[in-house]
Structure formats: structure tokens, C-alpha cells
Design an enzyme around this catalytic site. Structure first.
Site, PDB file in Angstrom:
ATOM      1  N   GLU A 125      10.443   2.556   2.016  1.00  0.00           N
ATOM      2  CA  GLU A 125       9.937   2.355   0.650  1.00  0.00           C
ATOM      3  C   GLU A 125       8.716   1.440   0.714  1.00  0.00           C
ATOM      4  O   GLU A 125       8.169   1.160   1.772  1.00  0.00           O
ATOM      5  CB  GLU A 125      11.029   1.738  -0.226  1.00  0.00           C
ATOM      6  CG  GLU A 125      11.581   0.427   0.327  1.00  0.00           C
ATOM      7  CD  GLU A 125      12.800  -0.070  -0.420  1.00  0.00           C
ATOM      8  OE1 GLU A 125      13.185   0.547  -1.428  1.00  0.00           O
ATOM      9  OE2 GLU A 125      13.369  -1.103  -0.009  1.00  0.00           O
TER      10      GLU A 125
ATOM     11  N   ASP B  76       8.253  -8.551  -4.091  1.00  0.00           N
ATOM     12  CA  ASP B  76       7.406  -7.397  -3.758  1.00  0.00           C
ATOM     13  C   ASP B  76       5.921  -7.710  -3.907  1.00  0.00           C
ATOM     14  O   ASP B  76       5.186  -7.010  -4.611  1.00  0.00           O
ATOM     15  CB  ASP B  76       7.761  -6.192  -4.638  1.00  0.00           C
ATOM     16  CG  ASP B  76       9.256  -5.934  -4.707  1.00  0.00           C
ATOM     17  OD1 ASP B  76       9.905  -6.034  -3.657  1.00  0.00           O
ATOM     18  OD2 ASP B  76       9.764  -5.644  -5.793  1.00  0.00           O
TER      19      ASP B  76
END
Length: 509
Positions: free
Chosen positions: A189, A20
Site C-alpha cells: 500500500e 502517513d
């Protein structure tokens, strides 16, 4: 570096589990952070001058709170999907703890000192937050996603007005993008929030980590309405699920996008994609929307090859920045001294037969390409049942090391545990290690398969079968060093690790 390689780069630019990623430029320097979940220290900080060569320069989070929640490994909790920004002459990192809410830390310099974590918005399932200080309006905003595992909500992005000092949100929040209303979109997301060319931009992935894509949303007003477009997807490439990362612009005006690719036991490796703005005002990523494997380097001054450190001599008993404990550390696990080598106390534990439950395992990321991992071990404990070794840790794990038996003899042991199994089993027959020393070795080959061997002074010998490394929850497989002893009272001795090396595999001539 050959002339051709000096002009191009090859993906991934970070070939290990830097999950991420988000990136920011300050002057001529680029900085990147990534998820660290339940490991400590957390929030790794990487530095580059060319977006291709990266080094690890520190961490922004010493330990996780509340302490009792991170006293044991939590590969599914802790720090999820941070955002890194530079505002008002300070670095800011926002992240979501899915069990507590949105947190923030900040610092005047990338190496700190970083503030104590501040809870910006409390609640379960709040993940992937990103702030924006709008220089055009003077307003500050925050966007975040939702984890259904904690909240029952997913596929939505919620926006807030935020206090300009980043300490709190100023309203109840509003759903500004509802993925359920977009045909074909799911698992929306990871939003990253920007202001560009009069638009509010949210760069956000969807479609799940293994097979998803990178999308973009834009609106003239922060609270919407937003229109959407898919920017990057696998196409006919071998890069599955290319998404979730950050946009950065160089000082000369080039645009680039860093994102991850989920690679099983290797975790989420990081790719660099070229980025341009199309005639219709939308960004274009990669090769017209598909990932590039090789590309012209950014137009930045050439830099020497670099990557985050892996090898370690443990000078003075201190471990390098590449290591994190499996959970919050306690005093006494590692001892500083005048020489080289990592001296780990044999920590007493009732869970000593399941490394996945132990916080006192010192870990680093499994390399994303074939490597040879070696470390020298001396077991200094005389405690019956004391053991120490080198592990490949995941939902399943395997380790090789030394154990002290009841008669005082040290044995070379090789053990493993399958996913869900409560205890280890022997992977090979133990054999005497009369000197209480061993050179431990793991060779990783394609498919994250691991071959274990050892040298007790009589030459290297393989032990056990190949082991297929596995992820550990949301985390890629980890290399681990540990020293343990059965539950009891009093000091149980120690083990010393020296010359930890990670290098290329040797091939036959």
C-alpha cells in the site's frame, strides 16, 4: 542547544500522531501533510527549514463531504494517506477516501486558498493515491492502492494516465504491481511515485503498519514491468514497522526519507532517515537499511528548536491550529468574545454519555513522550446534567471535569468507558465543587498511561487509578475538551476553558 545536539538530530522528529506523512521541497522550504481521517479541519500542513524542526501552519481541508457522512466521528474514514506535490506553481494534495474515491485539492500557496475537493476517481476502497507529472514525456500519471475492507482487494497497486490538470483519470487503470506475485510480500500500500535517473520509482510499504517494511519498485515504463527491493526494515532496532512516507531532496542535493512508526496509543510518529543512491542505482535508507535513532543533521542552515504548538490561551475565544473537531463542526459550538478562554456551548445530545459518538469534542494529538496537561475549567451552565471536562479519547476513554446536579450543585466527576461499552462509569466518587471551577490535570507516563488529578481551590488531589490510553481506530489517542447537556430544548449554557498547557513532567530533586 549544545554543540553536539546542534550537529545531530534524534528520532522521531515529530513525536505525535502525524500519520502517513508526505513531504515536498519548494525553494528553501519543506512542507509536510498527513492523514486526518474524519476530523475537521483536515489535511494538516507543516513547515520546516531543516527537516528536523516543524511547525503547523494550517490545514488544506475545512470540512469533509458529504456533510451527513461526517456528522459524527469517523476515525476509520475520511482522509487516508495524502500525497503532497508542487507542480505548475501550485501545491497539490491527493488523498483517498475509502468510501468515495480519490480526491484532490490545490492552492497557489501552502496557506491557501485551497480549492474545493475534486473527485478524480470514484470508487470504494481506493486509497493512498499519488500523482506524477512526468517532465520528460509531458504525461501525467496516478497510482493508488486498495483497501480490502471496502473493495475486497488488497496488495495491489493500480496505475492510470491522468489528465494534466489533475481533474480526472484517462483510462480504466491497470495493475502495475501485484504484491501476491512477490514471495513474502503482503499488504502492499502507500505508494509514492517519482521519476529519477530514467526510471519510474514507486516507494511503497508492505507487511502491515506494526511489523512491515519500506520497499521500492522501478521500471523504465510507467505501466511496468517493475522490479522490487526492500529498503528499510526493523532489523535489531527498536523501530517497529518503519515505512510509508516520502523522499525529499535538499537544494544542495542531499536525499532524505520521512516515514512513520506505529506506536500504539501514541499513533504514528515520524522519523527522518538519511538516503543515498547505491552503485547499482537503488536507494539506500537509514544505516544500510535499518532505521537510525540519531544522525547527522541535514546540511541546511541551523534553525531554532520548534515543534507543532500544543499550549493555547484561546485569545478571543479562538482555538489554535493544533485543534480539530471530532467531526464536521456546527455554528455555535464555540463563541468568540473579547477576552481569553475557550467558551464552549453545552451541546445537547442523546449520546452525551459516550464521547466517542460526539462531533463537538475539540481534540488534539496525545504527545508521544511523558507530559503534563493542565486546563482551567469554569462550568457556567445551570442546566441539570450539564458537564464539561478534559478527556483522553480512544477506543477506551477517560475524562475528568465538572457536572451540574439537579439541586444546582457542581461536582467534580471522573468517568471512563471501556472499548465497546455503550455508557460511562464512575472512575472515582464525585465530590462537590462549590465554586463551579477546577484545575484539571492529566500526567502521561511511559506506556501512554495517564494519571488524573484536580484542584478545586484546596490543593491538587489525585483521582481514580492510572488509565492506559488506547488508539481510536486508525487514530492515536486524542486529548479532548468538551461541554455537553442532556437532550432537550433551548440553550443549555456553556463552559469556559482557560490556560491549556502541555509541559514536561516535574521530577523530584
Amino acid at each position: 542547544m549544545t554543540p553536539e545536539s546542534a550537529r545531530t538530530y534524534t528520532n522521531p522528529v515529530l513525536n505525535a500522531d502525524w500519520s502517513d506523512p508526505d513531504v515536498v521541497r519548494v525553494g528553501d522550504d519543506f512542507y509536510l501533510t498527513a492523514s486526518s481521517f474524519g476530523r475537521a479541519p483536515g489535511l494538516p500542513l507543516l513547515h520546516s527549514r531543516d527537516l528536523v524542526n516543524w511547525t503547523l501552519v494550517g490545514h488544506a481541508l475545512d470540512r469533509l463531504e458529504p456533510a451527513h457522512a461526517f456528522a459524527a466521528p469517523r476515525p476509520d474514514g475520511g482522509v487516508w494517506a495524502p500525497s503532497l506535490r508542487h507542480h505548475a506553481d501550485r501545491f497539490w494534495i491527493f488523498w483517498g477516501d475509502p468510501d468515495q474515491g480519490v480526491f484532490q485539492v490545490n492552492a497557489p500557496e501552502i496557506r491557501g486558498p485551497w480549492t474545493a475537493p475534486r473527485l478524480v476517481k470514484a470508487g470504494k476502497g481506493l486509497i493512498d493515491p499519488c500523482p506524477l507529472w512526468d517532465e520528460e514525456t509531458g504525461e501525467a500519471y496516478l497510482v493508488h492502492a486498495w483497501a480490502r475492507s471496502r473493495s475486497g482487494i488488497k496488495n495491489r497497486l493500480t496505475g492510470h494516465r491522468m489528465h494534466p490538470d489533475g481533474t480526472e483519470v484517462l483510462d480504466e487503470g491497470r495493475v502495475i504491481v501485484d504484491g501476491d506475485g512477490i514471495p513474502g510480500w503482503f499488504t502492499l500500500e502507500g505508494p509514492k511515485l517519482y521519476r529519477h535517473d530514467g526510471w519510474y520509482w514507486i516507494l511503497a510499504p508492505a507487511g502491515s503498519v506494526g511489523t512491515g517494511w519500506q520497499g521500492a519498485f522501478r521500471s523504465r515504463a510507467f505501466f511496468g514491468p517493475y522490479e522490487e527491493r526492500v529498503l528499510l526494515e526493523q532489523g535489531d532496532t527498536g523501530v517497529n514497522g518503519p515505512h510509508q512516507g516520502g523522499w525529499v531532496r535538499t537544494g544542495s542535493g542531499e536525499d532524505w526519507f520521512l516515514h512513520f512508526q506505529q506506536r500504539g496509543a501514541y499513533g504514528r510518529v515520524v522519523h527522518l532517515q538519511p538516503m543515498a543512491w547505491g552503485a547499482d542505482g537503488w536507494p539506500v535508507l537509514g544505516d544500510d537499511g535499518t532505521p537510525v535513532a540519531e544522525h547527522r543533521r541535514p546540511a541546511l542552515p541551523p534553525q531554532p528548536p520548534a515543534e507543532p504548538a500544543t499550549c493555547d490561551d484561546f485569545p478571543g475565544g479562538r482555538h489554535g491550529r493544533q485543534w480539530s473537531w471530532a467531526a464536521n463542526p456546527r455554528d455555535g459550538w464555540a463563541t468568540q468574545h473579547s477576552g481569553d478562554g475557550l467558551r464552549l456551548a453545552c451541546v445537547r445530545s442523546e449520546d452525551a454519555h459516550d464521547l466517542r459518538r460526539l462531533p463537538s469534542v475539540l481534540t488534539q494529538r496525545l504527545p508521544g513522550e511523558p507530559r503534563v496537561v493542565e486546563v482551567e475549567l469554569r462550568l457556567d451552565s445551570e442546566e441539570p446534567g450539564a458537564r464539561a471536562g478534559l478527556a483522553v479519547l480512544g477506543d477506551a476513554y477517560r475524562w475528568i471535569g465538572l457536572q451540574r446536579d439537579a439541586d444546582g450543585t457542581a461536582h467534580l466527576v471522573h468517568r471512563f468507558a471501556e472499548p465497546g461499552a455503550a455508557a460511562e462509569r464512575d472512575a472515582d466518587t464525585p465530590r462537590p465543587a462549590p465554586q463551579g471551577r477546577a484545575l484539571l490535570r492529566v500526567e502521561t507516563v511511559a506506556g501512554a498511561r495517564c494519571r488524573f488529578s484536580c484542584d478545586l481551590g484546596d490543593g491538587p488531589r489525585p483521582t481514580g487509578r492510572d488509565f492506559a490510553a488506547t488508539p481510536w481506530g486508525w487514530v492515536g489517542a486524542l486529548l479532548g475538551l468538551f461541554a455537553l447537556a442532556p437532550a432537550g430544548r433551548g440553550h443549555a449554557g456553556s463552559a469556559t476553558f482557560t490556560r491549556f498547557r502541555v509541559g514536561p513532567r516535574r521530577t523530584a530533586a
